[in-house]
Design a protein around this motif. Structure first.
Motif, PDB file in Angstrom:
ATOM      1  N   ARG A 137       0.816  -1.217   0.000  1.00 46.69           N
ATOM      2  CA  ARG A 137       0.000   0.000   0.000  1.00 46.69           C
ATOM      3  C   ARG A 137       0.850   1.267   0.000  1.00 46.69           C
ATOM      4  N   ARG A 138       2.123   1.159   0.388  1.00 46.71           N
ATOM      5  CA  ARG A 138       2.971   2.348   0.434  1.00 46.71           C
ATOM      6  C   ARG A 138       3.817   2.546  -0.830  1.00 46.71           C
ATOM      7  N   ARG A 139       3.923   1.508  -1.655  1.00 44.54           N
ATOM      8  CA  ARG A 139       4.845   1.606  -2.791  1.00 44.54           C
ATOM      9  C   ARG A 139       4.455   2.696  -3.770  1.00 44.54           C
ATOM     10  N   LEU A 140       3.177   2.766  -4.101  1.00 46.91           N
ATOM     11  CA  LEU A 140       2.736   3.768  -5.079  1.00 46.91           C
ATOM     12  C   LEU A 140       2.902   5.179  -4.525  1.00 46.91           C
ATOM     13  N   VAL A 141       2.716   5.325  -3.217  1.00 41.58           N
ATOM     14  CA  VAL A 141       2.871   6.645  -2.601  1.00 41.58           C
ATOM     15  C   VAL A 141       4.356   7.027  -2.561  1.00 41.58           C
ATOM     16  N   PHE A 142       5.193   6.057  -2.210  1.00 41.79           N
ATOM     17  CA  PHE A 142       6.625   6.343  -2.096  1.00 41.79           C
ATOM     18  C   PHE A 142       7.232   6.738  -3.448  1.00 41.79           C
ATOM     19  N   LEU A 143       6.642   6.228  -4.520  1.00 42.78           N
ATOM     20  CA  LEU A 143       7.116   6.586  -5.852  1.00 42.78           C
ATOM     21  C   LEU A 143       7.115   8.100  -6.043  1.00 42.78           C
ATOM     22  N   GLY A 144       6.212   8.784  -5.357  1.00 39.34           N
ATOM     23  CA  GLY A 144       6.193  10.250  -5.412  1.00 39.34           C
ATOM     24  C   GLY A 144       7.495  10.848  -4.911  1.00 39.34           C
ATOM     25  N   HIS A 145       8.077  10.258  -3.873  1.00 34.24           N
ATOM     26  CA  HIS A 145       9.378  10.742  -3.381  1.00 34.24           C
ATOM     27  C   HIS A 145      10.455  10.496  -4.429  1.00 34.24           C
ATOM     28  N   VAL A 146      10.410   9.315  -5.032  1.00 34.26           N
ATOM     29  CA  VAL A 146      11.424   8.965  -6.037  1.00 34.26           C
ATOM     30  C   VAL A 146      11.405   9.966  -7.183  1.00 34.26           C
ATOM     31  N   LEU A 147      10.202  10.395  -7.563  1.00 41.47           N
ATOM     32  CA  LEU A 147      10.058  11.251  -8.741  1.00 41.47           C
ATOM     33  C   LEU A 147       9.991  12.743  -8.397  1.00 41.47           C
ATOM     34  N   GLU A 148      10.131  13.069  -7.116  1.00 43.01           N
ATOM     35  CA  GLU A 148       9.895  14.447  -6.691  1.00 43.01           C
ATOM     36  C   GLU A 148      10.743  15.471  -7.447  1.00 43.01           C
ATOM     37  N   ASP A 149      12.005  15.158  -7.667  1.00 40.39           N
ATOM     38  CA  ASP A 149      12.885  16.133  -8.323  1.00 40.39           C
ATOM     39  C   ASP A 149      13.034  15.885  -9.820  1.00 40.39           C
TER      40      ASP A 149
END
Ligand code: FE2
Length: 197
Positions: A137-149
């Motif tokens: 459940r957290r993987r899709l949300v964490f992807l936002g951090h990966v792509l933030e910059d």
């Protein structure tokens, strides 16, 4: 952390949860490469021995900083005050510097070795381990951090490598959820209000 007021345990808990997630992914990065990347490269790329030694030393340094940060983070979350904040901030600042240098080093010198020395299946296993560090459940949300910059073009290129259902799930659920919780965390700390107020 510095925006959390002394003894504001609610805000400290939210920052702690965020920090624990980020550091768990970094910890997974270290273990995955130690297990799946350095051994085959050491065996198959004899000219890269000095490089692999340097990478392993950097990982040991990062693991030590992560251990110190974990202890200080727990102390800080229980007693958020200027002393515990600055002790933790000093370790996280050092961790950030060492990590940035390590990732630059990996990108410049290790990634070019991968196509000639790892099979596609071995490389895929590394990527798979990277995504399984978090609950589903957290993987899709964490992807936002990966792509933030990442730039919009870089984000599109990155997501194009995913199955269509996964990139769609990120666009529909992951990215909005990431934006909501990250904005709430940063805004509430900056203004001193509860995110749900
Ligand atoms: Fe690494």
């Amino acid at each position: 952390m510095r925006a959390v007021r002394e003894a504001d345990h609610g805000s400290a808990r939210r920052v702690f949860a965020h920090g624990a997630e980020i550091t768990s992914v970094l910890d997974n990065h270290l273990h995955t490469e130690d297990e799946l990347l350095w051994p085959p490269l050491r065996a198959r790329a004899p000219l890269a021995h000095d490089l692999i030694n340097r990478m392993e030393n950097q990982h040991r340094q990062l693991a030590d900083l992560l251990d110190r940060a974990a202890v200080l983070f727990s102390t800080w979350a229980a007693t958020p005050q200027p002393t515990t904040t600055e002790e933790l901030a000093a370790v996280l600042t050092e961790l950030h510097a060492v990590l940035t240098s390590h990732l630059d080093d990996e990108e410049a010198h290790v990634l070019p070795l991968v196509p000639d020395h790892l099979t596609a299946a071995e490389w895929a296993e590394l990527g798979k381990r990277g995504t399984t560090a978090l609950p589903k459940r957290r993987r899709l949300v964490f992807l936002g951090h990966v792509l933030e910059d990442a730039t919009p073009a870089e984000q599109e290129a990155f997501l194009a490598a995913f199955p269509r259902s996964a990139s769609l799930a990120y666009r529909l659920y992951g990215r909005p959820a990431y934006r909501k919780e990250t904005t709430a965390l940063r805004t509430s700390l900056a203004s001193g209000t509860r995110p749900d107020a």
